[in-house]
Design an enzyme around this catalytic site. Structure first.
Site, PDB file in Angstrom:
ATOM      1  N   PRO A  23       0.843  -1.201   0.000  1.00  8.59           N
ATOM      2  CA  PRO A  23       0.000   0.000   0.000  1.00  8.59           C
ATOM      3  C   PRO A  23       0.876   1.249   0.000  1.00  8.59           C
ATOM      4  O   PRO A  23       1.792   1.373   0.806  1.00  8.59           O
ATOM      5  CB  PRO A  23      -0.794  -0.127   1.301  1.00  8.59           C
ATOM      6  CG  PRO A  23       0.063  -0.986   2.185  1.00  8.59           C
ATOM      7  CD  PRO A  23       0.778  -1.934   1.280  1.00  8.59           C
ATOM      8  N   MET A  24       0.596   2.168  -0.922  1.00  8.94           N
ATOM      9  CA  MET A  24       1.379   3.412  -1.031  1.00  8.94           C
ATOM     10  C   MET A  24       0.440   4.576  -1.292  1.00  8.94           C
ATOM     11  O   MET A  24      -0.297   4.581  -2.284  1.00  8.94           O
ATOM     12  CB  MET A  24       2.406   3.295  -2.164  1.00  8.94           C
ATOM     13  CG  MET A  24       3.541   2.330  -1.857  1.00  8.94           C
ATOM     14  SD  MET A  24       4.606   2.034  -3.292  1.00  8.94           S
ATOM     15  CE  MET A  24       3.585   0.879  -4.226  1.00  8.94           C
ATOM     16  N   GLN A 100      -6.808  -1.197   1.996  1.00  4.73           N
ATOM     17  CA  GLN A 100      -6.247  -0.966   3.325  1.00  4.73           C
ATOM     18  C   GLN A 100      -7.101   0.094   4.016  1.00  4.73           C
ATOM     19  O   GLN A 100      -7.219   1.224   3.535  1.00  4.73           O
ATOM     20  CB  GLN A 100      -4.803  -0.480   3.245  1.00  4.73           C
ATOM     21  CG  GLN A 100      -4.168  -0.372   4.636  1.00  4.73           C
ATOM     22  CD  GLN A 100      -2.817   0.310   4.624  1.00  4.73           C
ATOM     23  OE1 GLN A 100      -2.727   1.512   4.387  1.00  4.73           O
ATOM     24  NE2 GLN A 100      -1.766  -0.453   4.867  1.00  4.73           N
ATOM     25  N   GLY A 163      -2.403  -0.873  10.910  1.00  7.50           N
ATOM     26  CA  GLY A 163      -2.062  -0.803  12.326  1.00  7.50           C
ATOM     27  C   GLY A 163      -0.603  -0.479  12.535  1.00  7.50           C
ATOM     28  O   GLY A 163       0.009  -0.971  13.496  1.00  7.50           O
ATOM     29  N   TYR A 167      -0.204   5.500  13.134  1.00 10.49           N
ATOM     30  CA  TYR A 167      -1.603   5.835  12.901  1.00 10.49           C
ATOM     31  C   TYR A 167      -2.463   5.200  14.001  1.00 10.49           C
ATOM     32  O   TYR A 167      -1.948   4.565  14.911  1.00 10.49           O
ATOM     33  CB  TYR A 167      -2.001   5.410  11.494  1.00 10.49           C
ATOM     34  CG  TYR A 167      -1.181   6.126  10.441  1.00 10.49           C
ATOM     35  CD1 TYR A 167      -1.211   7.520  10.348  1.00 10.49           C
ATOM     36  CD2 TYR A 167      -0.333   5.432   9.580  1.00 10.49           C
ATOM     37  CE1 TYR A 167      -0.433   8.201   9.411  1.00 10.49           C
ATOM     38  CE2 TYR A 167       0.439   6.111   8.641  1.00 10.49           C
ATOM     39  CZ  TYR A 167       0.390   7.483   8.561  1.00 10.49           C
ATOM     40  OH  TYR A 167       1.165   8.154   7.645  1.00 10.49           O
TER      41      TYR A 167
END
Length: 362
Positions: A23-24, A100, A163, A167
């Site tokens: 994820p980006m 995500q 997680g 964040y």
């Protein structure tokens, strides 16, 4: 590359190989709506044999979840319609994809609404935002579950919870931001309770075979020496509630996959997570890139060019069952066909990472 090309199963999902798109955050979804260009961006990677795509972080339906402009939302008719198109295009290209789900927590900037976290502390330990009440916690848990149910309804192949990196869910895991004295703070198992309740709520909202992944990290944004666990025992205590709640796989975010996590063992974080939890593990961290930036210079890895390097050690670790899946980040931005070339042993034909790719959705 035979091991890299083996299928792997999580719940009802079987991916054709071990390569995952990490994820980006791209900030290319105007008004929080992923458009056709976002769909084609992901579909290109699917068409070039990425086994599983994890989307950029997408905001749950909680006012304090958002921190950055043009990041996609995972609620509202228009945004969900955009995501439905993304799923269709990726599936048409032969891929598998999961979103995500994200709440930025203490990393949020701005004052309205204020950031929210376990103790009203920023990542530097100074007062910032507000401490969440029990009602806040329950509403946030419900928002994550609602998003996961929407993902299943739209045809996604699973979900991942963010997680990591300081964040919201990670804010509860880390002593630096969690000073609570109620059931959500204190020992490692209690700090994991918030994340475990989210997983439990998701498991109740989706089918039993719908995979739930959980991304975790030691480091935080601009705090690269932070640790949620100082040793394997503490890590085991954090993982147990999450595992019992129903996590199918842990995505262990490190900045360099080849570095050992604890003294006395060559295992990286993903290796330890797999060993201690008994669940599948995804490794990540500068795969295929020759990194020269320093310990405290994570952002430099995105703003400067990075040369190419081989993945022989990565494959050797995969063959030893240190981890199960391999997430690839920046090199997939520069090379949409990286997975296909890796599986064919043609990485010499790929191009180095150049930060110019961040300006477009190539």
């Amino acid at each position: 590359m035979a091991t890299l090309d083996e299928p792997f199963t999580l719940g009802d999902l079987t991916v054709p190989n071990r390569i995952v798109m990490a994820p980006m955050t791209r900030m290319q979804s105007a008004g929080g709506v992923p458009g056709p260009d976002v769909a084609e961006y992901y579909a290109r990677r699917a068409a070039h044999q990425v086994g599983l795509i994890i989307t950029e972080g997408t905001y749950i339906n909680r006012a304090a979840a958002a921190a950055y402009d043009n990041v996609p939302r995972f609620y509202g008719e228009e945004s969900l319609a955009g995501w439905a198109h993304v799923v269709r295009r990726v599936h048409q290209a032969g891929g598998r994809i999961i979103p995500q789900l994200w709440h930025t927590g203490a990393a949020r900037f701005g004052t309205e609404p204020p950031a929210e976290g376990p103790s009203g502390l920023g990542l530097d330990g100074a007062p910032a935002g507000r401490a969440m009440t029990r009602r806040d916690i329950d509403e946030t848990v419900a928002a994550f579950a609602e998003a996961a149910a929407a993902a299943e309804r739209l045809g996604f192949d699973g979900v991942e919870l963010h997680g990591a990196h300081g964040y919201l869910i990670d804010d509860f895991l880390w002593r630096g931001t969690n000073r609570r004295t109620d059931r959500y703070g204190g020992d490692p198992a209690s700090r994991a309770r918030f994340g475990a309740e989210i997983v439990q709520a998701i498991r109740a909202a989706v089918g039993p075979g719908f995979p739930v992944l959980f991304r975790l990290s030691q480091w935080k944004v601009n705090h690269y020496e932070a640790r949620i666990a100082e040793n394997p025992d503490e890590l085991a205590q954090l993982l147990e509630p999450l595992t019992e709640a129903g996590v199918d796989a842990f995505h262990a975010s490190t900045r360099r996959y080849w570095l050992p996590e604890f003294d006395g063992s060559p295992l990286n974080l993903a290796g330890w997570v797999r060993k201690l939890s008994g669940r599948a593990a995804v490794t990540v961290g500068s795969v295929g890139l020759d990194q020269q930036y320093g310990v405290g210079e994570f952002a430099q890895g995105f703003t400067e060019q990075a040369g190419l390097t081989g993945i022989e050690e990565l494959v050797a670790r995969l063959e030893r069952d240190e981890f199960d899946l391999v997430a690839v980040g920046r090199t997939l931005l520069a090379n949409p066909d990286w997975a296909a070339k890796a599986l064919r042993g043609e990485l010499a034909q790929t191009v180095p990472y150049d930060p110019a790719v961040l300006k477009t959705l190539v």
